[in-house]
Design a protein around this motif. Structure first.
Motif, PDB file in Angstrom:
ATOM      1  N   ILE A  21       6.889  -9.560  -0.235  1.00 16.17           N
ATOM      2  CA  ILE A  21       5.469  -9.924  -0.313  1.00 16.17           C
ATOM      3  C   ILE A  21       4.836  -9.377  -1.585  1.00 16.17           C
ATOM      4  O   ILE A  21       4.122 -10.090  -2.309  1.00 16.17           O
ATOM      5  CB  ILE A  21       4.725  -9.428   0.939  1.00 16.17           C
ATOM      6  CG1 ILE A  21       5.111 -10.283   2.143  1.00 16.17           C
ATOM      7  CG2 ILE A  21       3.211  -9.453   0.727  1.00 16.17           C
ATOM      8  CD1 ILE A  21       4.602  -9.750   3.465  1.00 16.17           C
ATOM      9  N   ASP A  22       5.089  -8.113  -1.880  1.00 21.82           N
ATOM     10  CA  ASP A  22       4.513  -7.512  -3.093  1.00 21.82           C
ATOM     11  C   ASP A  22       4.981  -8.246  -4.350  1.00 21.82           C
ATOM     12  O   ASP A  22       4.202  -8.477  -5.282  1.00 21.82           O
ATOM     13  CB  ASP A  22       4.899  -6.030  -3.182  1.00 21.82           C
ATOM     14  CG  ASP A  22       4.164  -5.172  -2.164  1.00 21.82           C
ATOM     15  OD1 ASP A  22       3.110  -5.612  -1.655  1.00 21.82           O
ATOM     16  OD2 ASP A  22       4.645  -4.068  -1.865  1.00 21.82           O
ATOM     17  N   PHE A  23       6.246  -8.625  -4.373  1.00 17.63           N
ATOM     18  CA  PHE A  23       6.773  -9.351  -5.531  1.00 17.63           C
ATOM     19  C   PHE A  23       6.111 -10.719  -5.665  1.00 17.63           C
ATOM     20  O   PHE A  23       5.696 -11.115  -6.766  1.00 17.63           O
ATOM     21  CB  PHE A  23       8.287  -9.515  -5.392  1.00 17.63           C
ATOM     22  CG  PHE A  23       8.908 -10.338  -6.479  1.00 17.63           C
ATOM     23  CD1 PHE A  23       9.143  -9.786  -7.727  1.00 17.63           C
ATOM     24  CD2 PHE A  23       9.249 -11.661  -6.261  1.00 17.63           C
ATOM     25  CE1 PHE A  23       9.713 -10.543  -8.746  1.00 17.63           C
ATOM     26  CE2 PHE A  23       9.812 -12.429  -7.274  1.00 17.63           C
ATOM     27  CZ  PHE A  23      10.040 -11.868  -8.513  1.00 17.63           C
ATOM     28  N   LEU A  24       6.011 -11.453  -4.572  1.00 18.20           N
ATOM     29  CA  LEU A  24       5.404 -12.788  -4.616  1.00 18.20           C
ATOM     30  C   LEU A  24       3.952 -12.716  -5.073  1.00 18.20           C
ATOM     31  O   LEU A  24       3.499 -13.538  -5.883  1.00 18.20           O
ATOM     32  CB  LEU A  24       5.492 -13.434  -3.235  1.00 18.20           C
ATOM     33  CG  LEU A  24       6.895 -13.795  -2.745  1.00 18.20           C
ATOM     34  CD1 LEU A  24       6.861 -14.195  -1.275  1.00 18.20           C
ATOM     35  CD2 LEU A  24       7.504 -14.910  -3.586  1.00 18.20           C
ATOM     36  N   LEU A  25       3.219 -11.737  -4.573  1.00 19.49           N
ATOM     37  CA  LEU A  25       1.818 -11.578  -4.987  1.00 19.49           C
ATOM     38  C   LEU A  25       1.719 -11.283  -6.480  1.00 19.49           C
ATOM     39  O   LEU A  25       0.829 -11.794  -7.173  1.00 19.49           O
ATOM     40  CB  LEU A  25       1.158 -10.454  -4.178  1.00 19.49           C
ATOM     41  CG  LEU A  25       0.909 -10.736  -2.692  1.00 19.49           C
ATOM     42  CD1 LEU A  25       0.431  -9.476  -1.988  1.00 19.49           C
ATOM     43  CD2 LEU A  25      -0.118 -11.862  -2.513  1.00 19.49           C
ATOM     44  N   LEU A  46      -1.816  -6.005   5.193  1.00 15.58           N
ATOM     45  CA  LEU A  46      -1.515  -7.258   4.515  1.00 15.58           C
ATOM     46  C   LEU A  46      -2.767  -8.095   4.267  1.00 15.58           C
ATOM     47  O   LEU A  46      -2.906  -8.721   3.218  1.00 15.58           O
ATOM     48  CB  LEU A  46      -0.489  -8.052   5.313  1.00 15.58           C
ATOM     49  CG  LEU A  46       0.928  -7.447   5.322  1.00 15.58           C
ATOM     50  CD1 LEU A  46       1.849  -8.244   6.223  1.00 15.58           C
ATOM     51  CD2 LEU A  46       1.503  -7.397   3.913  1.00 15.58           C
ATOM     52  N   ARG A  47      -3.665  -8.100   5.225  1.00 20.19           N
ATOM     53  CA  ARG A  47      -4.904  -8.865   5.022  1.00 20.19           C
ATOM     54  C   ARG A  47      -5.724  -8.271   3.890  1.00 20.19           C
ATOM     55  O   ARG A  47      -6.430  -8.977   3.170  1.00 20.19           O
ATOM     56  CB  ARG A  47      -5.699  -8.913   6.323  1.00 20.19           C
ATOM     57  CG  ARG A  47      -5.064  -9.862   7.348  1.00 20.19           C
ATOM     58  CD  ARG A  47      -5.697  -9.781   8.710  1.00 20.19           C
ATOM     59  NE  ARG A  47      -4.998 -10.653   9.654  1.00 20.19           N
ATOM     60  CZ  ARG A  47      -4.802 -10.378  10.930  1.00 20.19           C
ATOM     61  NH1 ARG A  47      -5.265  -9.226  11.440  1.00 20.19           N
ATOM     62  NH2 ARG A  47      -4.141 -11.210  11.704  1.00 20.19           N
ATOM     63  N   GLY A  48      -5.584  -6.966   3.709  1.00 25.30           N
ATOM     64  CA  GLY A  48      -6.252  -6.323   2.587  1.00 25.30           C
ATOM     65  C   GLY A  48      -5.706  -6.774   1.242  1.00 25.30           C
ATOM     66  O   GLY A  48      -6.380  -6.673   0.215  1.00 25.30           O
ATOM     67  N   LYS A  49      -4.472  -7.271   1.246  1.00 27.00           N
ATOM     68  CA  LYS A  49      -3.859  -7.792   0.021  1.00 27.00           C
ATOM     69  C   LYS A  49      -4.083  -9.294  -0.135  1.00 27.00           C
ATOM     70  O   LYS A  49      -3.578  -9.912  -1.080  1.00 27.00           O
ATOM     71  CB  LYS A  49      -2.353  -7.509   0.028  1.00 27.00           C
ATOM     72  CG  LYS A  49      -1.987  -6.029   0.011  1.00 27.00           C
ATOM     73  CD  LYS A  49      -0.466  -5.852   0.001  1.00 27.00           C
ATOM     74  CE  LYS A  49      -0.088  -4.385  -0.087  1.00 27.00           C
ATOM     75  NZ  LYS A  49       1.378  -4.182  -0.189  1.00 27.00           N
ATOM     76  N   GLY A  50      -4.784  -9.891   0.819  1.00 24.57           N
ATOM     77  CA  GLY A  50      -5.033 -11.319   0.758  1.00 24.57           C
ATOM     78  C   GLY A  50      -3.947 -12.166   1.383  1.00 24.57           C
ATOM     79  O   GLY A  50      -3.848 -13.368   1.113  1.00 24.57           O
ATOM     80  N   VAL A  51      -3.128 -11.563   2.241  1.00 26.64           N
ATOM     81  CA  VAL A  51      -2.024 -12.275   2.897  1.00 26.64           C
ATOM     82  C   VAL A  51      -2.455 -12.711   4.285  1.00 26.64           C
ATOM     83  O   VAL A  51      -2.904 -11.890   5.089  1.00 26.64           O
ATOM     84  CB  VAL A  51      -0.775 -11.380   2.995  1.00 26.64           C
ATOM     85  CG1 VAL A  51       0.338 -12.099   3.746  1.00 26.64           C
ATOM     86  CG2 VAL A  51      -0.301 -10.957   1.608  1.00 26.64           C
ATOM     87  N   GLU A  52      -2.319 -13.996   4.558  1.00 29.12           N
ATOM     88  CA  GLU A  52      -2.588 -14.490   5.911  1.00 29.12           C
ATOM     89  C   GLU A  52      -1.368 -14.193   6.766  1.00 29.12           C
ATOM     90  O   GLU A  52      -0.237 -14.453   6.356  1.00 29.12           O
ATOM     91  CB  GLU A  52      -2.884 -15.991   5.883  1.00 29.12           C
ATOM     92  CG  GLU A  52      -3.378 -16.541   7.218  1.00 29.12           C
ATOM     93  CD  GLU A  52      -3.770 -18.004   7.133  1.00 29.12           C
ATOM     94  OE1 GLU A  52      -3.895 -18.625   8.207  1.00 29.12           O
ATOM     95  OE2 GLU A  52      -3.923 -18.528   6.014  1.00 29.12           O
TER      96      GLU A  52
END
Length: 453
Positions: A21-25, A46-52
């Motif tokens: 996830i971190d890499f994709l972002l 994760l929602r704090g990083k903008g991930v649904e």
């Protein structure tokens, strides 16, 4: 591979999933995440990083939204939502496949000792021995002056070093069938197949799928690449047709081009590696050593460095690990043996009479392959865990067999039967997830109980 603006779904939120996830972002992708478990803390992070995110299960809508779906190790392709995504033309890959698409500064495979060349990618798989062999190769290269990343199925996921992989001379990647099932273009410079025996049949639809996943390690290799393989493994040998890489067998005594056993030594490419003082136990570790020798020779390592590294190599935790002597009996922790094949090799390593403690989560494999060795070497078989009744049914006639509800009870029962000179071996032949969170936790608990006897 341009990920900017691409819709991606990560399935499984363990260490590998979170790193993915971190890499994709970081590459500008739109990211969703799906996990069968539930964690409010994870959801908030994760929602704090903008991930649904969806937790507690998987929904078809989440999967059909994505352009690319990345499965974490252990997430099966047999999930209904994964099958539906594939039917709808979605790309489904593993984290290893994703990482490999960004590792482009690769070495041409020639024998040379320079560590200033582009990065070499060495990949190791097998039903048993992956971690020991991968670690051996990494240590040999490090002692040869190389900067080495060791990861994959051991330690850090491959995706975690993609952005700075060029600082390494070699990436040594241990790979499971789970990771290899999801590769399409992945191509190591040196691939190693140690062995293939039935395992993870609770994950794969059948043994053929498991074998094919293992063989994916060399499916994309060409004439510039190398494949080091077990020349005594009939399953592996039967799958080599069409493999284009240069092949090096190990374990065959009559092969001029292979790594061959010679008493306590190994012969390969005109060099003689005396390993009689090696600390690793068993013929399987001689095979692991032969594989490491072949890889090191291909990469141009000094034979003296190779030999000294193998001889001085300390057995890894939970792999036929000596725990202590108690009243003249020796206790060994082999919790990493999560398949019948691994336990078979562990049993072959001891000459003494054995009290064997085995059992755990049932992965659907047969235990029949253990019956002969149990009859020959085991004086008492103590079975625990989810699989114990089936294990007793398949092996119970081979040795006196008792059941135990806990690991503590199993060790207590072993004490009533061992005498001076015996070996108590904890080698489960099963995964740990019925009673423990990992084979490490299981092995540490065994060591703790034995240490406090």
């Amino acid at each position: 591979m341009n990920l900017k603006g691409k819709k991606t779904l990560v399935v499984g939120l363990g260490i590998t999933g979170m790193a993915t996830i971190d890499f994709l972002l970081s590459k500008g992708a739109y990211v969703r995440a799906s996990d069968s478990s539930s964690s409010d803390e994870m959801a908030e992070l994760l929602r704090g990083k903008g991930v649904e995110i969806e937790l507690g299960g998987h929904t078809e809508g989440f999967f059909l939204w994505a352009d690319v779906i990345i499965l974490s190790p252990g997430v099966p392709f047999s999930l209904a939502v994964v099958k539906e995504a594939l039917r709808n033309g979605k790309e489904v890959i593993s984290e290893v496949e994703l990482a490999s698409r960004f590792i482009t500064r690769r070495a041409k495979m020639v024998r040379k000792s320079s560590s200033s060349s582009p990065v070499h990618l060495i990949a190791v798989t097998g039903s048993n021995g992956k971690t020991t062999t991968s670690t051996l190769i990494a240590q040999i290269l490090e002692r040869s002056g190389w900067k080495v990343f060791l990861g994959g199925n051991i330690g850090s996921p491959m995706i975690s070093i993609v952005d700075d992989y060029e600082r390494y001379d070699a990436l040594v990647i241990e790979l499971s069938s789970f990771q290899l099932q999801g590769v399409k273009t992945f191509c190591p410079d040196v691939a190693v197949i140690l062995n293939v025996s039935p395992n993870h049949l609770d994950h794969h639809k059948d043994f053929d799928e498991y074998v094919q996943s293992k063989m994916n390690i060399c499916a994309n290799q060409n004439e510039a690449d190398w494949l080091v393989y077990n020349g005594e493994d009939k399953i592996v040998k039967g799958c080599l047709q069409g493999v284009k890489s240069r092949k090096i067998p190990f374990g065959v005594s009559d092969g001029e081009d292979g790594a061959c056993p010679d008493g306590t030594a190994v012969r390969f490419w005109g060099e003689f590696y005396e390993l009689k003082d090696m600390r690793l136990l068993g013929s399987h570790n001689m095979e692991n050593s032969m594989a490491a020798i072949a890889v090191a020779a291909v990469l141009g390592c000094d034979p003296d460095v190779v030999r000294d590294t193998i001889v001085g190599f300390e057995p890894l935790p939970h792999r036929s690990e000596y725990v202590r002597d108690y009243n003249g009996a020796k206790f060994y922790n082999d919790s990493k043996s999560t398949s019948p094949g691994a336990t078979l090799r562990a049993l072959e390593s001891f000459d003494s009479q054995i009290v064997l403690i085995a059992g755990g989560k049932d992965k659907g494999v047969s235990f029949g392959s253990l019956k002969y060795i149990v009859k020959e070497r085991v004086k008492l078989l103590i079975l625990i865990g989810e699989s114990r009744l089936r294990m007793r049914e398949e092996m119970g006639e081979a040795a006196e067999t008792v059941l135990a509800d806990t690991l503590e009870e199993a060790i207590d029962k072993s004490l009533k039967r061992v005498i001076m000179g015996d070996t108590v071996l904890f080698s489960p032949a099963c995964s740990s997830f019925d009673m423990f969170n990992s084979y490490e936790e299981r092995g540490n608990r065994y060591k703790e109980i034995v240490a406090n006897l």
